[in-house]
Design a protein around this motif. Structure first.
Motif, PDB file in Angstrom:
ATOM      1  N   SER A 516      -4.734   2.199   0.109  1.00  0.00           N
ATOM      2  CA  SER A 516      -5.402   1.513  -0.988  1.00  0.00           C
ATOM      3  C   SER A 516      -5.588   0.044  -0.664  1.00  0.00           C
ATOM      4  CB  SER A 516      -4.594   1.653  -2.280  1.00  0.00           C
ATOM      5  OG  SER A 516      -4.368   3.011  -2.564  1.00  0.00           O
ATOM      6  N   GLY A 520      -9.039  -1.799  -0.273  1.00  0.00           N
ATOM      7  CA  GLY A 520      -9.352  -3.005  -1.028  1.00  0.00           C
ATOM      8  C   GLY A 520      -9.858  -4.095  -0.112  1.00  0.00           C
ATOM      9  N   THR A 524     -13.702  -5.372  -0.056  1.00  0.00           N
ATOM     10  CA  THR A 524     -13.880  -6.636  -0.749  1.00  0.00           C
ATOM     11  C   THR A 524     -13.883  -7.851   0.160  1.00  0.00           C
ATOM     12  OG1 THR A 524     -12.605  -5.576  -2.490  1.00  0.00           O
ATOM     13  CG2 THR A 524     -13.089  -7.905  -2.784  1.00  0.00           C
ATOM     14  N   HIS A 646     -15.096  -4.602  -7.750  1.00  0.00           N
ATOM     15  CA  HIS A 646     -13.992  -4.671  -6.785  1.00  0.00           C
ATOM     16  C   HIS A 646     -12.931  -5.665  -7.239  1.00  0.00           C
ATOM     17  CE1 HIS A 646     -16.779  -3.157  -3.319  1.00  0.00           C
ATOM     18  NE2 HIS A 646     -16.452  -2.225  -4.196  1.00  0.00           N
ATOM     19  N   SER A 648      -9.594  -5.445  -6.330  1.00  0.00           N
ATOM     20  CA  SER A 648      -8.338  -5.344  -5.585  1.00  0.00           C
ATOM     21  C   SER A 648      -7.847  -6.696  -5.072  1.00  0.00           C
ATOM     22  CB  SER A 648      -8.480  -4.354  -4.432  1.00  0.00           C
ATOM     23  OG  SER A 648      -9.558  -4.725  -3.628  1.00  0.00           O
ATOM     24  N   THR A 803      -3.443  -1.048  -8.119  1.00  0.00           N
ATOM     25  CA  THR A 803      -2.977  -1.260  -6.752  1.00  0.00           C
ATOM     26  C   THR A 803      -3.039  -0.006  -5.917  1.00  0.00           C
ATOM     27  OG1 THR A 803      -0.827  -1.113  -7.769  1.00  0.00           O
ATOM     28  CG2 THR A 803      -1.475  -3.276  -6.926  1.00  0.00           C
ATOM     29  N   THR A 805      -5.208   3.256  -5.335  1.00  0.00           N
ATOM     30  CA  THR A 805      -6.479   3.879  -5.696  1.00  0.00           C
ATOM     31  C   THR A 805      -6.838   5.049  -4.788  1.00  0.00           C
ATOM     32  OG1 THR A 805      -7.520   2.233  -4.294  1.00  0.00           O
ATOM     33  CG2 THR A 805      -7.487   1.768  -6.644  1.00  0.00           C
TER      34      THR A 805
END
Lengths: 848, 247
Positions: A516, A520, A524, A646, A648, A803, A805
């Protein structure tokens, strides 16, 4: 009758050693963790009492903007209150107090602390009762570049009186150390650092607005009780400011850490201890099941001679009670040592915990002992009650007392429980609520234990086949032996299964967490270089930089833009939330937020951007207005100008510095995200930036792939700690296998002797037992992996937090576990195998 | 076939039947047996292996339950008792001697002898204990553990244990099966003496004609049925009977 009980226990003492050890280990872990928890609590309690207890009254803002631990988490108060409070009857002295972030550099230019425990700076208060620190060397600061630092920081940074160093507030300031302080008798407030400045310097550097104070500290006139004074002061204060006694503040701070950080540590530790004790209970259950079987003849004889069922059960109960009491008492003693060891483990993983002498609480001692004794007696009495149901004549006839066939009822019940558990987990994944996962996990575990004997036979047939093929008759005998008592094999493997399933669950969870985090970052983060300070577990630390670092980096040739990312807390519509602050003009260079509405780069002093999830949850539309309460206590309306998918990296709320900085107490960039010019050499610029950043306390300067690795590897550190915590449970499970095999060998000595008599070598005998151990261990490990992976999947998929995903499982890792499980089986088999090989053939055959 | 005596009855079975397994596929171990054991008598139950003699004994002793019919110890119908009552009955009124001695290994000979009383939390009768211990002749072995005794000695301890609480009846299951012939003869001598001198009712299961010759009466069991009764059996007569039955 008691005499018979005692003799019975004594005559089986060797066979009970395994059970006693299991109790010792389980209770040692439990009492050790409870002891460590109590000790930490007591230490924090005394720290806070020392820190605030001697202050009579504290005047502070009623507005709490953050739940964060150990930081100034309240809004500031106005300096004009000093005069007002001064006039209250009974006030001897009022001292303004400004506290903020102050990161010291050591002699070698590295930061002192900053990974987690606070690094604080404040004005030096020279009223002794209002200042928990006192000078042990030198003098109080008199000029704006003079500071006192706590002895712990001086030791860590190798700093001496009179030396000059850098203090980041977050702007760099050159300071001369004119005094060393101590916190009571300690070097500091736990591992945190403290720098004392002049009030003037504190006003300049620790707050944006010099008229805003963190709090006021008030000394009462002699004879005025603090409670009385606090209420008198309260009556003259505006409604958004409150006065409380130092004792209350200490209790409040302690309660906060006790329910937060400390609570997590303590509950986590106890959870692992409970797992260890559960595994131990399986081991005990197994030992007593075998003992009851082995002694069924003896019990039958006693029954034939007139012993009632109750007398037989009583004998067993006395035996289990003895095991429980002896094991628990020894375990408690071992727990004292283990508490120290656990603290060392935490330290070695970088979690510095304040722990002075051990603090013994009667309640914890009683809890550990009672848990140990109850677990033992329950696990031990069940088999004996079952054993007492065997009619005496059946045992006298030498019948196979343990039914080798598994009943249909067991299969049905087991399938039903597992089905319900699995349904609960799947339901939770489908969105029925995360609480169902825990419920499903418990049901799956119980169901798996019930189904164990059903699965044992087919599983050992399959698992044993390669061994039978490779090892011929020896392997085949090993397989037959493992199949012979499916219930025993399953019960033995169950202990390991429980332990391994927790390991597998955490592994899957950790893997998913890593995946995850990686996702992220991949989705991102578009920056080429990331500058931050390392914190726990590879994450970005609590320390940071002033905005000048980002400015300096932006000026380096080859750098396209540098964006400082700031974090803070504020109240949004009355509840506290984490806020990210970054320059909207350059944000697009370094982050791909997948903006779904509006324009991030247009964010200004009166607007805010929120994540889609948050907008949905609050039913906010673009153009909706929210009310923000800043760290300085001021309140303003903000219009939602943009939304993004997004979240994260930046979380749910994103502000422009134009909105935040005027109201922030200090502006600290936790990360600087750097975008390079197209064609620039990332590695070359990186080392250039590293040189530049050295002056800022030598932070971490990483290219995107490096950052990605360190951010995800951080999970491994935490996993490592969890594996260490679980190692004890696994160890107990392996001991259980060794113990069961030893008891089985005792039971089978006649046929083992026969095999040896007709030509089996001692090496073959050893190999046979070892392979049986491997089959059992592999069976348990496999069960644990399957169960743990499934539950991990449920936990990850049902998790609603941002946190985690992505569900990810590394088959390689699970295969490694399986191999380790099999190898551990070999280890567990060593002692029983030796015992089987050393059997005196003639005595074995002659034995009745 | 019935065996009837005019004296008082220590134990009896009436239409006793024991089946194992389901009615169709099952085995009938004893089949409609009627038998009475006179007070003070020494009866040998003979029969080839699988004839149901051990099952009959277990059912009469309250260790096993009948499928149909009744078993009595004195006037007590064993079928009317629950597990606890059966246990107490065994403790107070029945003695056992097993083929494989069945002494508790961690207890001394004396502790084994007094075990039934220990379980019942009663005090042994000293005088009677002395009589029993001297009758079986193990006074010099009382502090030894079973593992330190020979087979014959262990069986004598087991015999003393059976006699210790003056049971209404002693059941002996192949008591000489695990000892050599000399020790076996001694044991049988003690049993006979217990019946004669102490008036102890004894039921012994055996397939050894010599052992049977010590008894007052030999009962022959084949396929779960009583086929013959031989009063005052001698070894040759018993052997002859058995040949006849098997042939």
């Amino acid at each position: 009758m008691l005499g018979i009980c005692v003799k019975s226990v004594w005559s089986h003492k060797r066979r009970l050693v395994g059970a006693v050890l299991a109790v010792v280990f389980g209770v040692a872990f439990l009492s050790g963790t409870l002891l460590l928890g109590d000790t930490l609590s007591a230490n924090f309690d005394s720290l806070f009492t020392q820190a605030n207890g001697s202050t009579d009254v504290v005047v502070r803002s009623a507005t709490k903007v953050s739940d964060a631990q150990g930081q100034s988490n309240r809004a500031t108060v106005d300096a004009s209150l000093i005069d007002q409070v001064q006039r209250v009857d009974g006030v001897a002295a009022v001292v303004p107090y400004i506290e903020g972030y102050g990161q010291l550099l050591g002699r070698n230019g590295d930061r002192i602390g900053g990974a987690g425990p606070p690094t604080r700076a404040a004005n030096w208060v020279d009223v002794a009762s209002l200042n928990p620190y006192h000078l042990v060397e030198g003098r109080a600061p008199a000029a704006d570049d003079e500071v006192v630092i706590n002895r712990g920081a001086a030791k860590t940074g190798n700093l001496q009186l009179g030396e000059t160093t850098t203090l980041f507030t977050p702007q760099a300031m050159q300071v001369r150390i004119v005094g060393i302080t101590a916190f009571g008798s300690a070097d500091g407030f736990g591992p945190s650092t403290f720098t004392g400045l002049t009030l003037d310097a504190a006003q300049q550097h620790l707050t944006v607005n010099p008229d805003r104070l963190t709090e006021l500290r008030v000394e009462a006139e002699p004879g005025v009780p603090p409670e009385e004074l606090a209420s008198r002061i309260s009556s003259v204060l505006p409604s958004n400011v409150q006065a409380i006694t130092g004792t209350q503040l200490a209790a409040e701070n302690f309660a906060q850490i006790d329910s937060g950080f400390l609570g997590v540590v303590r509950n986590g530790l106890v959870a692992f201890a409970v797992i260890a004790l559960l595994v131990a209970a399986f081991s005990i259950f197994n030992t007593f099941s075998i003992l009851v079987t082995q002694r069924s003849r003896e019990a039958a004889l006693l029954r034939a001679l007139g012993a009632t069922r109750r007398q037989i059960i009583t004998t067993s109960a006395v035996e289990t009670l003895t095991v429980g009491v002896v094991g628990s008492a020894a375990g408690w003693v071992a727990g004292v040592g283990l508490a120290g060891l656990l603290k060392a483990v935490f330290d070695s993983f970088g979690f510095a915990l304040p722990a002075g002498g051990l603090v013994f609480k009667p309640a914890s001692t009683v809890l550990a002992l009672v848990a140990g004794v109850v677990a033992t007696v329950v696990a031990g009495v069940v088999p004996s009650v079952r054993g007492s149901r065997i009619p005496p004549v059946a045992a006298l006839r030498d019948l196979e007392v343990e039914p080798p066939v598994v009943t249909r009822r067991r299969t049905l019940i087991g399938v039903a429980i597992v089905g319900l558990g699995a349904a609960a987990v799947i339901g939770a994944v489908a969105g029925a609520g995360g609480g169902l996962v825990a419920l499903g996990a418990v049901a799956c575990l119980i169901g798996a234990v019930v189904l164990g004997p059903v699965a044992a036979r087919p599983a050992t047939v399959v698992l044993g086949r390669p061994i039978a093929l490779a090892r011929g008759l020896t392997g085949d005998l090993a397989r037959q032996n493992a199949m012979r008592h499916p219930r025993r094999t399953a019960a033995t493997a169950s202990a390991l299964m429980v332990g391994v399933s927790v390991v597998a669950l955490f592994t899957v969870f950790g893997d998913s967490l890593k995946a995850s985090a990686a996702k992220g970052i991949d989705d991102t983060l578009t920056a080429d270089v990331i500058v931050d300070t390392p914190g726990y577990g590879g994450q970005t630390g609590a320390s940071g930089f002033g905005p000048e670092l980002a400015r300096a980096i932006a000026a380096v040739p080859g750098v396209h833009s540098a964006t400082g990312v700031r974090g803070g807390n504020a109240l949004i519509d009355g509840s506290t939330h984490a806020i990210t602050v970054a320059d909207p003009a350059t944000l697009d260079d370094v982050l791909d937020l997948d903006v779904t509405h509006g324009d991030i780069s247009a964010l200004d002093a009166s607007t805010i951007a929120v994540s889609d999830d948050t907008a949905d949850a609050n039913d906010w539309q673009p153009g909706s207005t929210v009310t923000i309460t800043y760290p300085d206590g001021s309140t303003a309306p903000l219009t939602i100008a943009a939304a993004y998918d997004h979240r994260s990296i930046v979380g749910n709320y994103l502000l422009a510095p134009a909105a935040w900085t005027p109201h922030a107490v200090q502006a600290i960039d936790r990360q600087v995200l750097v975008k390079l010019d197209g064609g620039a050499d990332a590695t070359a610029v990186r080392s250039q930036l590293a040189d530049l950043a050295k002056a800022f306390g030598n932070p971490r300067v990483q290219t995107l792939p490096e950052y990605r690795t360190s951010a995800t590897e951080g999970v491994d550190t935490v996993l490592g700690l969890i594996y260490v915590m679980l190692a004890l449970a696994i160890l107990i499970a392996l001991m259980s296998i060794a113990n069961t095999l030893s008891l089985s060998i005792h039971e089978r000595r006649r046929e083992l002797g026969l095999l040896r008599a007709v030509g089996q070598t001692s090496r073959q005998a050893r190999s046979m037992v070892r392979w049986e151990s491997v089959i059992i261990a592999t069976f348990g490990t496999l069960g644990g992996i399957l169960l743990g992976t499934f539950l991990g999947w449920g936990l990850v998929e049902a998790s609603s937090s941002g946190t985690i995903t992505v569900f990810s499982v590394s088959p390689k890792q699970l295969v490694v576990f399986l191999v380790i499980g099999a190898l551990a089986g070999t280890l567990a088999g060593i002692r029983p195998a030796r015992r089987a090989a050393r059997l005196d053939i003639l005595a074995a055959i002659a034995s009745e | 076939m019935t065996v009837t005596t005019t004296t008082r009855v220590a134990a009896r079975a009436s239409h006793a039947t024991k089946r194992y397994g389901t009615t169709n596929a099952g085995v009938t171990a004893i089949d409609d047996v009627d038998i009475e054991f006179a007070d003070g008598g020494f009866t040998a139950i003979m029969g080839p292996s699988g004839s149901g003699k051990s099952t009959l004994m277990h059912c009469l002793a309250g260790l096993d339950t009948l499928t149909s019919g009744q078993a009595f110890i004195g006037d007590v119908d064993l079928g009317s008792l629950n597990d606890r009552e059966l246990t107490l009955l065994r403790r107070e009124r029945v003695g056992f001697v097993f083929q494989s001695f069945n002494l508790v290994p961690m207890l001394t000979a004396l502790e084994n002898i007094t075990l039934p009383m220990t379980l019942a939390s009663t005090k042994p009768d000293r005088e009677w204990m002395d009589t029993v211990i001297d009758t079986v002749g193990i006074r010099d072995r009382l502090t030894h553990r079973p593992s330190e005794l020979s087979g014959g000695q262990q069986q004598r301890v087991a015999l003393a244990r059976a006699l210790a609480n003056r049971p209404a009846i002693i059941f002996a299951d192949e008591p000489t099966g695990n000892v050599d012939s000399r020790a076996g003869a001694e044991i049988l001598g003690f049993l006979k003496q217990a019946a004669r001198a102490l008036g102890q009712t004894i039921v012994m299961v055996t397939h050894d004609p010599v052992a049977a010759s010590y008894a007052d009466t030999a009962v022959f069991l084949v396929d779960g049925r009583i086929v013959d009764v031989l009063p005052g059996p001698s070894a040759p007569a018993v052997l002859d009977h058995m040949k006849h039955l098997e042939g």
